[in-house]
Motif scaffolding. Structure first.
Motif, PDB file in Angstrom:
ATOM      1  N   GLY A  99      18.413  12.678 -19.985  1.00  0.00           N
ATOM      2  CA  GLY A  99      17.071  12.723 -19.401  1.00  0.00           C
ATOM      3  C   GLY A  99      17.193  12.990 -17.917  1.00  0.00           C
ATOM      4  N   GLU A 100      16.208  13.620 -17.348  1.00  0.00           N
ATOM      5  CA  GLU A 100      16.175  13.921 -15.917  1.00  0.00           C
ATOM      6  C   GLU A 100      17.450  14.650 -15.462  1.00  0.00           C
ATOM      7  N   ASN A 101      17.925  15.503 -16.355  1.00  0.00           N
ATOM      8  CA  ASN A 101      19.150  16.274 -16.055  1.00  0.00           C
ATOM      9  C   ASN A 101      20.267  15.383 -15.519  1.00  0.00           C
ATOM     10  N   ASN A 102      20.409  14.227 -16.165  1.00  0.00           N
ATOM     11  CA  ASN A 102      21.415  13.264 -15.693  1.00  0.00           C
ATOM     12  C   ASN A 102      22.840  13.703 -15.992  1.00  0.00           C
ATOM     13  N   TRP A 103      23.001  14.518 -17.043  1.00  0.00           N
ATOM     14  CA  TRP A 103      24.327  15.057 -17.334  1.00  0.00           C
ATOM     15  C   TRP A 103      24.199  16.285 -18.196  1.00  0.00           C
ATOM     16  N   ALA A 140       0.837  -1.193   0.000  1.00  0.00           N
ATOM     17  CA  ALA A 140       0.000   0.000   0.000  1.00  0.00           C
ATOM     18  C   ALA A 140       0.875   1.247   0.000  1.00  0.00           C
ATOM     19  N   GLY A 141       0.415   2.240  -0.665  1.00  0.00           N
ATOM     20  CA  GLY A 141       1.113   3.523  -0.622  1.00  0.00           C
ATOM     21  C   GLY A 141       2.346   3.600  -1.506  1.00  0.00           C
ATOM     22  N   ILE A 142       2.590   2.570  -2.326  1.00  0.00           N
ATOM     23  CA  ILE A 142       3.750   2.655  -3.209  1.00  0.00           C
ATOM     24  C   ILE A 142       3.438   3.621  -4.340  1.00  0.00           C
ATOM     25  N   SER A 143       4.329   4.536  -4.579  1.00  0.00           N
ATOM     26  CA  SER A 143       4.113   5.401  -5.732  1.00  0.00           C
ATOM     27  C   SER A 143       5.454   5.602  -6.427  1.00  0.00           C
ATOM     28  N   GLU A 144       5.357   5.998  -7.664  1.00  0.00           N
ATOM     29  CA  GLU A 144       6.587   6.206  -8.418  1.00  0.00           C
ATOM     30  C   GLU A 144       7.301   7.417  -7.826  1.00  0.00           C
ATOM     31  N   LEU A 145       8.600   7.292  -7.637  1.00  0.00           N
ATOM     32  CA  LEU A 145       9.339   8.423  -7.088  1.00  0.00           C
ATOM     33  C   LEU A 145       9.851   9.288  -8.232  1.00  0.00           C
ATOM     34  N   ASN A 146      10.069  10.546  -7.925  1.00  0.00           N
ATOM     35  CA  ASN A 146      10.534  11.453  -8.964  1.00  0.00           C
ATOM     36  C   ASN A 146      11.936  11.947  -8.682  1.00  0.00           C
ATOM     37  N   MET A 147      12.507  12.503  -9.722  1.00  0.00           N
ATOM     38  CA  MET A 147      13.835  13.086  -9.636  1.00  0.00           C
ATOM     39  C   MET A 147      13.833  14.203  -8.577  1.00  0.00           C
ATOM     40  N   PRO A 148      14.911  14.349  -7.801  1.00  0.00           N
ATOM     41  CA  PRO A 148      14.939  15.417  -6.800  1.00  0.00           C
ATOM     42  C   PRO A 148      14.809  16.788  -7.470  1.00  0.00           C
ATOM     43  N   GLU A 149      14.069  17.662  -6.803  1.00  0.00           N
ATOM     44  CA  GLU A 149      13.802  18.976  -7.404  1.00  0.00           C
ATOM     45  C   GLU A 149      15.080  19.746  -7.715  1.00  0.00           C
ATOM     46  N   VAL A 150      16.060  19.553  -6.869  1.00  0.00           N
ATOM     47  CA  VAL A 150      17.296  20.318  -7.032  1.00  0.00           C
ATOM     48  C   VAL A 150      17.921  20.079  -8.414  1.00  0.00           C
ATOM     49  N   LEU A 151      17.665  18.916  -8.969  1.00  0.00           N
ATOM     50  CA  LEU A 151      18.226  18.625 -10.288  1.00  0.00           C
ATOM     51  C   LEU A 151      17.495  19.377 -11.397  1.00  0.00           C
ATOM     52  N   ALA A 152      16.264  19.752 -11.112  1.00  0.00           N
ATOM     53  CA  ALA A 152      15.470  20.444 -12.132  1.00  0.00           C
ATOM     54  C   ALA A 152      15.805  21.932 -12.189  1.00  0.00           C
ATOM     55  N   ALA A 179      33.469  22.606 -11.671  1.00  0.00           N
ATOM     56  CA  ALA A 179      34.247  22.441 -10.441  1.00  0.00           C
ATOM     57  C   ALA A 179      33.455  22.964  -9.240  1.00  0.00           C
ATOM     58  N   GLN A 180      32.746  24.053  -9.443  1.00  0.00           N
ATOM     59  CA  GLN A 180      32.008  24.641  -8.311  1.00  0.00           C
ATOM     60  C   GLN A 180      30.810  23.804  -7.889  1.00  0.00           C
ATOM     61  N   MET A 181      30.397  22.918  -8.750  1.00  0.00           N
ATOM     62  CA  MET A 181      29.276  22.032  -8.377  1.00  0.00           C
ATOM     63  C   MET A 181      29.701  20.973  -7.365  1.00  0.00           C
ATOM     64  N   GLN A 182      30.994  20.895  -7.112  1.00  0.00           N
ATOM     65  CA  GLN A 182      31.537  19.838  -6.252  1.00  0.00           C
ATOM     66  C   GLN A 182      30.750  19.670  -4.948  1.00  0.00           C
ATOM     67  N   GLY A 183      30.426  18.436  -4.682  1.00  0.00           N
ATOM     68  CA  GLY A 183      29.795  18.098  -3.405  1.00  0.00           C
ATOM     69  C   GLY A 183      28.354  18.564  -3.281  1.00  0.00           C
ATOM     70  N   ARG A 184      27.789  19.144  -4.317  1.00  0.00           N
ATOM     71  CA  ARG A 184      26.417  19.647  -4.208  1.00  0.00           C
ATOM     72  C   ARG A 184      25.424  18.657  -4.769  1.00  0.00           C
ATOM     73  N   GLU A 185      24.206  18.819  -4.322  1.00  0.00           N
ATOM     74  CA  GLU A 185      23.137  17.934  -4.798  1.00  0.00           C
ATOM     75  C   GLU A 185      22.908  18.081  -6.294  1.00  0.00           C
TER      76      GLU A 185
END
Ligand SMILES: Cc1ncc(C[n+]2csc(CCOP(=O)(O)OP(=O)(O)O)c2C)c(N)n1
Length: 952
Positions: free
Chosen positions: A746-750, A531-543, A769-775
């Protein structure tokens, strides 16, 4: 090797072995009458006396008298050859197969092969044939029996292919003096039995509870768990901070449950297709982080922290795709990243004792998949070595339905490792005590010599390839044996019962305990897990947008960095022709001057180091640069010593690591990807020699780099430089297959970029380089230049580095824009737009009907910027996409979707470029020139609008 100091020993050494008899015979004659022997021998005997070993023989052998004959010496020689054979070939007769033994017999271990009998052996004193013989061993026959026990028992050894004398001596000593043998107390044996019962109980529970579900059971190789326990125990004792593990499907659930401590309820919920992320990790188990699209249960990794008073060790099992063995270089990259200290300028400082790799392989996959030797080849190379990986072959004799003899040309699955001088220890998985001893020896070897070692754990597979698969149709004989074969738990329990260590009741209790524990966990789970299973989405930060990074660098800072890059150690003898190149660099930031691509790259690297972000760049010939544009490792012409200008930066606050890679794409790219995940603060760059060769590493792009964040939550901001462009160099030096990277986007994968100025590249690298360590971090794929590297049109002025930022959509330079008059919007990306810039410059036309924009970042596609540009073109009639790649390649089909989405009434969308082609390019340079110039000229010819429905 050190020379023996004793001249007698040295001189006579060459007469050891079969020549001993001859020398002894001659010495006897010499004693009678010196003139009866050959003059040269006489001189030797006169000068050096009798060989020492002749003296020793005389002293030791009480029964030796004047009648000791050549025949006797030959017997000794034969005995020695036989004994040597036991050491070298003992593995051929070792008791390593629980089932399915090898049916071919060998004569290499037959005394008759050496012309010797037990009688003969009994007459030879032990010390004559083995100078290290322990006191209990009296005769050569005892030696044979003793060594047979050591070399043909449940553990066997292959190290004859190791050329280092020290390593070979070490092995001989360990094996023959029992040094490596761990003595188990009764209590420890009982614990070992309990551990095996747990693993078996777990697999049985899954089998009964989740009927018909695949789990790739460990059964037949249960000893793998105590083997891994021993590695963890030993590594923790040695204060190894990280154990990086990689393994395939076989036995993975048991390893997750019992080695990684993955909560049992989480495993059960995955069987119910309801991964419950809210579940609390069990003690020590830390990492249950997935992506949003997930994966099947036997692909997930996990981490666990093992702590004791003195040290804590983090075990990390890498997530794994179905593609067997491809995780190997990724794990090696994890390990290296965990060993490197990157906070100071210069090369990183590696401490191999901080981390180690443990890789578990399938027997069919180990020898069959080319990524295995590619990764083994990295093990001794400076830029990639990790100080010795432990390899465990989970050898169940079958690969899916394929027999050993169909799966390899060699006797053993491990034979491949011999080419890398990696010692191999083989053990019968039915004997858990031997398994633990064997892995301890392998572990000690890797730590002592900082080299890889293989443990071939030979067991079987209780079921088919998976539990739904019937193996008896294809392996009837083997499975008849397996069906009748007791489990390792039964065998070991019987052994302990016979020794009086446990009784029937103890075993029953152990079995009952594990069953009750599993049942209790299962019963405690919510019934409605579905019960309650739903498709998960890409984290907003990637969008969200990535345009916010400020990447410009003040002029004075850049000038200082540039000056430092041109400094050399006082006594450095530089290569003359390069001096001219560097002389030019002195002025690149001056008014009226420009920095070429390589110079822009160097400024980007230097400024990133100043920001305290480490960089690691590798690839084939990347130190100089395939196209000689980089020169970041220089050689002193007198001494051959290396100097890296990035290490001379006074202001650098992080390490700069640069290496030429071996000729590999898959393993090297995988390694760098693993490094980037483990070290998110580092800007890791892999460069293909030509982008065309990157497709050798397709699995890395498909299974890992493009998708591992969505599947498993792995974050990387690594950069891939893939030289791309049509210059008439033929089908394998033109295309990095841009279309494939766009198809996988797709899904801002790269980020996929194709940039045309050194400043654009500078800002792109700095943003990455500045993206280092960020979501929001994600990998960057760059179609990098070849002919453009030294093209004046690609060079940038100082103000382009000191102002602004990366522009995903960019004006075509040197084209005066009359937005009001523009009828055609020409869009394109990469080199073809520079060719067009050239053609426009050569033309007398005004081109006020033409607006041209370069799409420098193809993914994420700069849709909003494009819309804004189009809004300013009131008389637009057509949008033309131009590319130099064939129509079925490059970006056209990718971009077309976006252009259609613009829904512009009355504006045609057209294509100019090569027609659909099977091959990426023509081979003949002159034909290329004609085609290329047609593409370029059509793009700026108002009557040649192209067509989007047919090739032109
Ligand atoms: C690269 C790749 N090719 C093919 C497969 C399909 N496949 C899955 S398991 C398997 C057999 C593997 O045999 P082995 O390496 O001995 O491991 P086992 O399954 O016996 O433990 C095959 C061919 C795969 N997963 N990966």
């Amino acid at each position: 090797m050190a020379q023996s100091a004793d001249p007698n020993e040295r001189i006579w050494k060459k007469f050891y072995g079969p020549n001993m008899g001859y020398v002894e015979e001659q010495f006897e004659i010499y004693k009678e009458d010196p003139n009866q022997v050959d003059a040269s021998l006489k001189e030797m005997f006169d000068k050096h006396g009798a060989p020492k070993w002749l003296d020793q023989i005389s002293q030791q052998g009480e029964q030796i008298d004047g009648d000791f004959s050549t025949k006797d010496v030959r017997k000794i020689t034969s005995a020695m050859r036989y004994i040597d054979a036991i050491r070298r070939y003992g593995h051929l007769e070792a008791d390593i197969y629980a089932v399915g033994g090898w049916d071919e017999k060998t004569n290499l271990l037959n005394p008759a092969t050496y012309n010797i009998t037990d009688e003969d052996l009994r007459e030879i004193p032990a010390l004559w044939v083995w100078d290290q013989a322990p006191a209990i061993v009296e005769t050569a026959l005892d030696v044979v029996n003793h060594l047979r026990e050591k070399y043909t028992g449940k553990i066997s050894f292959e190290f004859d292919h190791v050329n280092n004398d020290e390593e070979r001596k070490w092995f001989l000593e360990q094996i023959e003096s029992d040094k490596y043998e761990i003595n188990f107390t009764d209590e420890e044996k009982k614990q070992l039995l309990d551990r095996l019962i747990k693993v078996e109980g777990f697999e049985h529970f899954l089998q009964k509870t989740f009927v018909g579900q695949k789990r790739f059971s460990i059964e037949g190789l249960e000893s793998m768990v105590p083997v891994l326990d021993q590695i963890v125990k030993a590594a923790n004792k040695d204060k190894v901070e990280n154990i990086m593990m990689g393994m395939a499907h076989r036995g993975r659930l048991s390893v997750l449950a019992y080695v990684l401590g993955k909560p049992l309820d989480l495993i059960f919920s995955e069987f119910q297709h309801a991964p419950d992320k809210e579940l609390m990790p069990s003690e020590g188990s830390m990492g249950i982080n997935y992506g949003w699209t997930g994966d099947v249960k036997y692909h997930f990794g996990a981490t666990r922290l093992v702590e004791n008073d003195d040290a804590s060790t983090r075990i990390k099992l890498a997530h794994n795709p179905s593609h067997l063995e491809f995780v190997n270089p990724i794990v090696a990259g994890f390990t290296r990243a965990a060993q490197d200290e990157r906070t100071e300028k210069g090369y990183p400082k590696q401490n191999v004792d901080k981390a180690m790799s443990v890789l578990i392989h399938g027997d069919a996959a180990f020898i069959g998949e080319g990524i295995v030797p590619e990764t083994l080849n990295l093990s001794g190379i400076e830029g990639y070595r990790t100080g010795g990986s432990l390899h465990v072959i989970a050898n169940n004799l079958v690969g899916f339905t394929t027999d050993r003899k169909e799966g390899r040309s060699t006797r053993y699955a491990s034979d491949l490792a011999k080419g890398y001088e990696i010692p191999i220890i083989r053990v019968n998985a039915d004997d858990p005590v031997s398994c633990v001893r064997a892995i301890q020896l392998a572990y000690t070897y890797t730590r002592t010599f900082k080299k890889d070692c293989v443990l071939d754990l030979v067991g079987y597979r209780r079921y088919g390839h998976n539990e739904m698969d019937e193996p008896r149709a294809t392996q009837p004989k083997l499975y008849r044996e397996i069906d009748e074969h007791p489990t390792v738990t039964e065998i070991f329990a019987d052994e302990l019962k016979s020794a009086g260590i446990v009784n029937d009741e103890d075993v029953k209790t152990m079995k009952g305990n594990i069953h009750n524990e599993l049942q209790a966990v299962y019963d405690s789970m919510k019934e409605d897990t579905l019960a309650g299973i739903s498709e998960l989405n890409m984290p907003e930060v990637l969008a969200s947008s990535i345009d916010h990074y400020e990447t410009a660098v003040p002029l004075e800072e850049l000038k200082k960095l540039n000056e430092d890059l041109l400094k050399r150690p006082d006594d450095f003898n530089g290569f003359k022709r390069l001096k001219r190149v560097f002389k030019r660099r002195e002025n690149i930031l001056e008014e009226g001057q420009k920095a070429e691509w390589g110079e822009g790259e160097a400024l980007a690297f230097a400024s990133i180091l100043k920001d305290g972000i480490p960089i690691r760049i590798t690839g084939q010939d990347s130190e100089r640069g395939t196209f000689a544009h980089r020169h970041l490792v220089l050689y002193d012409t007198e001494t051959g010593e290396k100097y890296c200008p990035m290490h001379g930066l006074e202001d650098a606050n992080a390490s700069f690591d640069i290496h030429n890679s071996p000729l590999s794409e898959t393993a090297v790219l995988g390694f760098e990807y693993g490094y980037s995940i483990q070290s998110p603060e580092t800007l890791v760059i892999w460069e293909a020699q030509f982008g065309d060769f990157a497709n050798v590493a397709q699995v890395m792009f498909d299974q890992f780099i493009s998708s591992s964040r969505a599947k498993w939550g792995d974050i990387s901001n690594m950069v891939m430089l893939l030289p791309h462009g049509y210059e008439g160099q033929g089908p394998e030096h033109s295309s990095a297959r841009l279309e494939r990277f766009l198809q996988m986007a797709g899904e801002n994968n790269w980020i996929v970029a194709n940039v045309t100025s050194s400043a654009q590249f500078f800002h792109l690298l700095r943003r990455q380089a500045q993206m280092q360590g960020r979501e929001e971090a994600r990998p960057l794929v760059v179609m990098s230049p070849k002919s453009l590297l030294r093209n004046e049109r690609v060079a940038s002025e100082a103000k382009e580095f000191t102002d602004g930022k990366f522009m995903p959509l960019r004006n075509q330079p040197n084209l005066k824009v009359s937005k009001k008059n523009a009828k055609r919007l020409l869009l394109g990306s990469g080199k073809v737009m520079v060719d067009i810039e050239d053609a426009i410059a050569k033309s007398d036309e005004k081109f006020d009907w033409l607006r041209a924009l370069r799409v420098e970042q193809l993914y994420p596609f700069p849709m909003e910027q494009l819309k804004k540009e189009i809004e300013q073109l009131p008389n637009l009639e057509e949008i033309v996409w131009v590319q130099e790649e064939p129509k079925n390649m490059g970006s056209w089909r990718f971009v077309l979707e976006y252009l259609r989405d613009l829904e512009l009434d009355g504006v045609a969308i057209r294509y100019i470029g090569r027609p659909e082609r099977a091959s990426t390019s023509v081979g003949e340079p002159n034909v290329h020139k004609i085609i290329q110039s047609k593409v370029v000229n059509d793009a700026i010819n108002p009557s040649k609008g192209g067509n989007n429905s047919e090739g032109n």
